[in-house]
Every structure is written in C-alpha cells, then in structure tokens.
Design a protein around this motif. Sequence first.
Motif, PDB file in Angstrom:
ATOM      1  N   ASN A  24       0.835  -1.191   0.000  1.00 11.67           N
ATOM      2  CA  ASN A  24       0.000   0.000   0.000  1.00 11.67           C
ATOM      3  C   ASN A  24       0.878   1.253   0.000  1.00 11.67           C
ATOM      4  N   ASP A  25       0.231   2.398  -0.112  1.00 11.86           N
ATOM      5  CA  ASP A  25       0.952   3.656  -0.214  1.00 11.86           C
ATOM      6  C   ASP A  25       1.781   3.952   1.033  1.00 11.86           C
ATOM      7  N   LYS A  29       5.751   4.766   1.044  1.00 12.93           N
ATOM      8  CA  LYS A  29       6.323   5.954   1.684  1.00 12.93           C
ATOM      9  C   LYS A  29       7.410   5.556   2.674  1.00 12.93           C
ATOM     10  N   PHE A  70       4.683   8.576  -8.264  1.00 12.85           N
ATOM     11  CA  PHE A  70       3.275   8.304  -8.543  1.00 12.85           C
ATOM     12  C   PHE A  70       2.688   9.182  -9.637  1.00 12.85           C
ATOM     13  N   GLN A  75       0.417   4.963 -13.010  1.00  8.08           N
ATOM     14  CA  GLN A  75       0.070   4.905 -11.589  1.00  8.08           C
ATOM     15  C   GLN A  75      -1.273   5.545 -11.284  1.00  8.08           C
ATOM     16  N   GLY A  81      -2.585   3.082  -7.811  1.00  7.03           N
ATOM     17  CA  GLY A  81      -2.369   3.990  -6.699  1.00  7.03           C
ATOM     18  C   GLY A  81      -3.036   5.328  -6.876  1.00  7.03           C
ATOM     19  N   TYR A  84      -2.899   8.088  -3.896  1.00 12.34           N
ATOM     20  CA  TYR A  84      -1.665   8.191  -3.132  1.00 12.34           C
ATOM     21  C   TYR A  84      -1.524   9.525  -2.410  1.00 12.34           C
ATOM     22  N   HIS A  87      -2.775   9.711   1.177  1.00  9.80           N
ATOM     23  CA  HIS A  87      -1.941   9.012   2.161  1.00  9.80           C
ATOM     24  C   HIS A  87      -0.655   9.772   2.445  1.00  9.80           C
TER      25      HIS A  87
END
Length: 90
Positions: A24-25, A29, A70, A75, A81, A84, A87
């Motif tokens: 996941n994002d 990160k 992203f 993307q 995503g 994104y 997040h």
Amino acid sequence: MGISNQFAIELQEVFNHWSKIQINDHLVKRLVQIAMAPNKETLRYLEDHQQEQLSTMYNNVVSNVMEYAFSSPTQQDQSTGEHYMVHIMR
C-alpha cells in the motif's frame, strides 16, 4: 548456455512472485523514507516513529520522491495507486 537458461527461469519465478505481493501507499512511503535517509540519526527517528524530529527539508525530499514516483500515467488507474496523495499528506 544452460546456466543462463536456469538463471532466466529462476529470475522469472522471482519476478512473478513479486508481482503478486500487494503493497500500500504507506509502505511505499516508508521505503522511500528509508531510502532517502541521509544519516543514521534519521533512520533512528524513523525506527522510533519520531516523525516530529525529521527535518522539513527531509520531509520535502520524501514528498517530492513520492510525487515523482506516482505521477506516471501508469500509476493513475484504480489498480495501482490513484489515491496516493491522500496518504502522503497524512
């Protein structure tokens, strides 16, 4: 030639396995934060979840890397995503 063929088969199996792993994002990160850490102190802050100790400059670098990663059109569809930025900004 046999070694090359065997290596290609093994590499294909690894990539196929990786393609099935969902990330996941937040995890992306986290990976970027670790990759962009300029020193051990920053890594220690990340490990101890002391986000407030991270410099503004470092946080901007992480945000810029995330935005660049992203921003690719590939993307932007739902399977990759699309959300994104929500997040990142948390």
